[in-house]
Write a protein that holds these residues in place. Sequence first.
Motif, PDB file in Angstrom:
ATOM      1  N   UNK A  22       0.820  -1.219   0.000  1.00  0.00           N
ATOM      2  CA  UNK A  22       0.000   0.000   0.000  1.00  0.00           C
ATOM      3  C   UNK A  22       0.849   1.262   0.000  1.00  0.00           C
ATOM      4  N   UNK A  23       1.933   1.263   0.768  1.00  0.00           N
ATOM      5  CA  UNK A  23       2.764   2.463   0.829  1.00  0.00           C
ATOM      6  C   UNK A  23       3.412   2.767  -0.512  1.00  0.00           C
ATOM      7  N   UNK A  24       3.544   1.772  -1.375  1.00  0.00           N
ATOM      8  CA  UNK A  24       4.177   1.986  -2.672  1.00  0.00           C
ATOM      9  C   UNK A  24       3.164   2.313  -3.745  1.00  0.00           C
ATOM     10  N   UNK A  25       1.863   2.103  -3.475  1.00  0.00           N
ATOM     11  CA  UNK A  25       0.836   2.347  -4.477  1.00  0.00           C
ATOM     12  C   UNK A  25       0.070   3.620  -4.193  1.00  0.00           C
ATOM     13  N   UNK A  77     -12.227   7.237  -0.372  1.00  0.00           N
ATOM     14  CA  UNK A  77     -12.820   6.126   0.365  1.00  0.00           C
ATOM     15  C   UNK A  77     -12.445   4.793  -0.269  1.00  0.00           C
ATOM     16  N   UNK A  78     -12.511   4.708  -1.586  1.00  0.00           N
ATOM     17  CA  UNK A  78     -12.164   3.461  -2.262  1.00  0.00           C
ATOM     18  C   UNK A  78     -10.694   3.109  -2.044  1.00  0.00           C
ATOM     19  N   UNK A  79      -9.820   4.101  -2.114  1.00  0.00           N
ATOM     20  CA  UNK A  79      -8.395   3.833  -1.923  1.00  0.00           C
ATOM     21  C   UNK A  79      -8.076   3.458  -0.488  1.00  0.00           C
ATOM     22  N   UNK A  80      -8.702   4.137   0.464  1.00  0.00           N
ATOM     23  CA  UNK A  80      -8.389   3.850   1.862  1.00  0.00           C
ATOM     24  C   UNK A  80      -8.908   2.478   2.264  1.00  0.00           C
ATOM     25  N   UNK A  95      -3.458  10.524   8.651  1.00  0.00           N
ATOM     26  CA  UNK A  95      -2.455  11.151   7.769  1.00  0.00           C
ATOM     27  C   UNK A  95      -2.974  11.481   6.380  1.00  0.00           C
ATOM     28  N   UNK A  96      -4.071  10.847   5.952  1.00  0.00           N
ATOM     29  CA  UNK A  96      -4.595  11.113   4.614  1.00  0.00           C
ATOM     30  C   UNK A  96      -5.641  12.218   4.608  1.00  0.00           C
ATOM     31  N   UNK A 106      -3.218  -2.544 -10.642  1.00  0.00           N
ATOM     32  CA  UNK A 106      -3.955  -1.978 -11.779  1.00  0.00           C
ATOM     33  C   UNK A 106      -4.484  -0.594 -11.442  1.00  0.00           C
ATOM     34  N   UNK A 107      -5.188  -0.486 -10.321  1.00  0.00           N
ATOM     35  CA  UNK A 107      -5.838   0.775  -9.978  1.00  0.00           C
ATOM     36  C   UNK A 107      -4.837   1.858  -9.591  1.00  0.00           C
ATOM     37  N   UNK A 108      -3.675   1.469  -9.099  1.00  0.00           N
ATOM     38  CA  UNK A 108      -2.670   2.467  -8.761  1.00  0.00           C
ATOM     39  C   UNK A 108      -2.015   3.097  -9.963  1.00  0.00           C
ATOM     40  N   UNK A 109      -2.205   2.499 -11.155  1.00  0.00           N
ATOM     41  CA  UNK A 109      -1.567   2.997 -12.376  1.00  0.00           C
ATOM     42  C   UNK A 109      -2.563   3.590 -13.347  1.00  0.00           C
TER      43      UNK A 109
END
Length: 523
Positions: free
Chosen positions: A3-6, A28-31, A69-70, A313-316
């Motif tokens: 997660x920390x890298x994406x 919300x989706x990412x967290x 933090x977010x 996939x979603x991180x890119x």
Amino acid sequence: MISDKIYPELKTTGSLSSKHDNYYLIWKSKILFVLADYGLDDVLTTPVDSTDPQWLNRDKWARYFHILPSLDEDLRATYSYLPTVKAIMDALESHFNFVTVSRKMNLFRCYRNHKMEPHMPINKHIFRMRAMAKVLECAGISVPDEMQAVLLLNSVPEDWCEDVERVQLGPHGCLEEELSLHNATLRLRIASDARKLKNYVNNKGGFKLVCNFCGNKGHRKRDCPEALRLEESFPSQYLDSPPNVIGIVYPQLKTRERLNSSGSDFYSWEIMLSDLFRFSEVSYVLEDPKPPEEDVDRCKKWLADDLLCRHLILGAVDDDLFLSFHGYPSAKSMMDDIKAFFSFTSNAQRKLLLKKYMDHQMSEGTTILNHNSKMQRLALKLKSVGVTIPDELQAFTLMDSMPASWFDSLIALRRDMNLKEKEMDLKAVRARLWEVGRARDLMAVQDEIEMSSKKLVMKSRKVVKGKCFSCGRQGHYASECPNKGKKTEAHHMKCQASFVYIGFSYIFSFELMGGKNTNGWKE
């Protein structure tokens, strides 16, 4: 943890702010992905158990390392006093999704009245409309598929109407018989490709500088400020993680190679992502189905790898694509839908790519290596859309694309190669053009050196008339004086002559005044 890298942007430029309500759904989706990756998603579903130290530790970890933090400073100060993560998430949900009649009407009015900007790419507009429908769905308003299709067709400018109505999708995609969002999207994309082809022909192939990352005009992707901002948002601490592919390749996929709504770099994005899947050992989830529930260990590993694959996939992808694709239950269904959308190619797009390939000319000052690479990329892009150009035709097109200054070189090249059908090889033509281009570059460098040497010789032979103002000698100027800054004999003589001249001038003026000085008395 991956997660920390994406999703480090949750802690930097992508922090949730009360000023941007539309970003809440993406946040919300990412967290939720991040909490599931760390195994902390149970704190949102299980009841509060203050006697369980493990539950308290997981809640504190999710609270202080992911949720708070977010958030921006205002939201962090407002909700940091709440005791649990679930209480914070419920408060944020009620704050951003405070469902009232006026809010629903405002969201629906914005969605209904949204119009496509004149120069906006059609894919970007389609994903924007889909994102607005997703926000409405989260607010409790489910827009039917047919209604989304009608609103999408009505949102294009007026000059698009004839092009959209002229498109024929065939018996299986005829909008008159079956009105759906998928068919409306196909119709708009085909009409957009036809308009691009028409504009290209009318402008005689004139090149317009358009960024493939943000879609704006005036700069290239490598100079895009949005891409540079995203690249700067990923600190170097996220780039030094094993395996090496995630530490080097994946940050490029999140910044410079991120998939946007235009999909211009989809094929290179897919290749890089496939390599990332293979090195991360999660590519099997795109091929193998989910193991049965009885096999607990295999099922658990498959679910974890499928979550990681969806992470990658979603991180890119861009945020608009994130809203459209994040709700898929598996990585395979998500990737299949992305491929189906960006692999679609119309006949107008094939014609446009073919005309660009045939009309491309090497500009003066461009190296032959860059030109060869450009022509090869265009040929590969044509092959990816179903148009395969034979190697012999590629060789003739490559030679025909050279500028007028290469005319003599091409005649000598044809004479040397003794071109025949059986000897016409694309690799040989590329190699010979590279040799000729290298020789031309060396000759240009040599000519430049000779011209500079001639200028120096002419400058050295130039006769200097008069004397130097610094030393009084002939043969050079004061700016080239070797004794500049030194007190020479001529300088001392000039100083003495100046003093003598000043003295005589003073005596002469004193006698003319009748022996009076400036105070008016006689000597």
